[in-house]
Write a protein that holds these residues in place. Sequence first.
Motif, PDB file in Angstrom:
ATOM      1  N   PHE A  95      13.692 -32.693  34.489  1.00 30.07           N
ATOM      2  CA  PHE A  95      14.605 -31.809  35.420  1.00 30.07           C
ATOM      3  C   PHE A  95      14.349 -31.969  36.848  1.00 30.07           C
ATOM      4  CE2 PHE A  95      15.161 -27.527  37.490  1.00 30.07           C
ATOM      5  CZ  PHE A  95      16.429 -27.522  37.278  1.00 30.07           C
ATOM      6  N   LEU A  96      13.043 -31.902  37.394  1.00 28.56           N
ATOM      7  CA  LEU A  96      12.609 -31.727  38.610  1.00 28.56           C
ATOM      8  C   LEU A  96      13.058 -33.159  39.200  1.00 28.56           C
ATOM      9  CD1 LEU A  96       9.336 -30.041  38.673  1.00 28.56           C
ATOM     10  CD2 LEU A  96      11.582 -29.287  39.809  1.00 28.56           C
ATOM     11  N   GLN A  97      12.885 -34.281  38.723  1.00 25.37           N
ATOM     12  CA  GLN A  97      13.091 -35.595  39.165  1.00 25.37           C
ATOM     13  C   GLN A  97      14.584 -35.882  39.198  1.00 25.37           C
ATOM     14  OE1 GLN A  97      11.268 -38.661  36.968  1.00 25.37           O
ATOM     15  NE2 GLN A  97       9.280 -37.958  37.166  1.00 25.37           N
ATOM     16  N   THR A  98      15.532 -35.263  38.481  1.00 24.68           N
ATOM     17  CA  THR A  98      16.873 -35.309  38.270  1.00 24.68           C
ATOM     18  C   THR A  98      17.406 -34.524  39.605  1.00 24.68           C
ATOM     19  OG1 THR A  98      16.992 -35.878  36.025  1.00 24.68           O
ATOM     20  CG2 THR A  98      19.204 -35.133  37.105  1.00 24.68           C
ATOM     21  N   VAL A  99      16.946 -33.471  39.632  1.00 19.92           N
ATOM     22  CA  VAL A  99      17.137 -32.621  40.974  1.00 19.92           C
ATOM     23  C   VAL A  99      16.927 -33.497  42.338  1.00 19.92           C
ATOM     24  CG1 VAL A  99      16.792 -30.363  42.464  1.00 19.92           C
ATOM     25  CG2 VAL A  99      16.902 -30.367  39.872  1.00 19.92           C
ATOM     26  N   CYS A 100      15.850 -34.021  42.461  1.00 18.67           N
ATOM     27  CA  CYS A 100      15.691 -34.917  43.444  1.00 18.67           C
ATOM     28  C   CYS A 100      16.534 -35.971  43.515  1.00 18.67           C
ATOM     29  CB  CYS A 100      14.197 -35.302  43.416  1.00 18.67           C
ATOM     30  SG  CYS A 100      13.558 -36.399  44.831  1.00 18.67           S
ATOM     31  N   TYR A 101      16.761 -36.638  42.622  1.00 15.99           N
ATOM     32  CA  TYR A 101      17.725 -37.835  42.700  1.00 15.99           C
ATOM     33  C   TYR A 101      19.327 -37.592  43.210  1.00 15.99           C
ATOM     34  CZ  TYR A 101      20.504 -41.795  41.066  1.00 15.99           C
ATOM     35  OH  TYR A 101      21.505 -42.790  40.958  1.00 15.99           O
ATOM     36  N   GLU A 102      19.668 -36.057  42.271  1.00 15.93           N
ATOM     37  CA  GLU A 102      20.978 -35.946  42.759  1.00 15.93           C
ATOM     38  C   GLU A 102      21.017 -35.463  43.933  1.00 15.93           C
ATOM     39  OE1 GLU A 102      23.500 -37.180  41.039  1.00 15.93           O
ATOM     40  OE2 GLU A 102      22.893 -37.629  39.317  1.00 15.93           O
TER      41      GLU A 102
END
Length: 226
Positions: A95-102
């Motif tokens: 979740f956190l990595q996806t938030v950062c990426y998006e």
Amino acid sequence: MFMSHRWTTSLTGALASLALLAGLMAPASSLAGGQIEEPLADAVRTALSAAVGSGTAPALVFADAGQRQQCESWAFGLEAKLAKRKPEDLVRREFLQTVCYESKRAGLDPSLVMGLIQVESGFRKYAISPVGARGYMQVMPFWSRTIGNGEASSLFHMQTNLRFGCVILRHYLDVEKGNLFMALGRYNGSRGRPEYPNMVTAARRAWQLPDGAGTQVADAGASPRR
């Protein structure tokens, strides 16, 4: 006709149990508002559709190893803080990595997006607002018809929801010429009122790392990657 006290007590208990079960089975409700559907110029609609991508669920495709490392470091720095809301390690990390990426894909500060998610849904994947906004970033279903594949249920997919939310917030920032206060108001459907922007700004501070972990991205001036 009178019922025995024992029978009445049993009936009351059964009804209470059913009510509790119904509450547990119902989707989590959000108190946040929702975006207001507005006519979009064809060029804007096309640009937003391109930014969202195809109808299939998006995938994380980092520009390079440095960007991946940046998001992994940022996620690591916030894992402990998010542990109570997302206790499963792999789920929390993804979740956190996806938030950062998006966030970075849309030219946004990840801590801003985290603050918005906290206010909008309390980090609940299946949150539904009284006006029908869905998922982590409380995206209104009309967006899936306007710039997506028309499947509103896809807004419950983690990365799809985050991508839509980030692209929409980026769009509102561009419309408001970088004015974050007004852009957040548009996102919530309460443009010009201070309550929602103030809540997101306060929540944003809680998700900022002491050193920024190198992920602080300007709120304005950048455009989503196509």
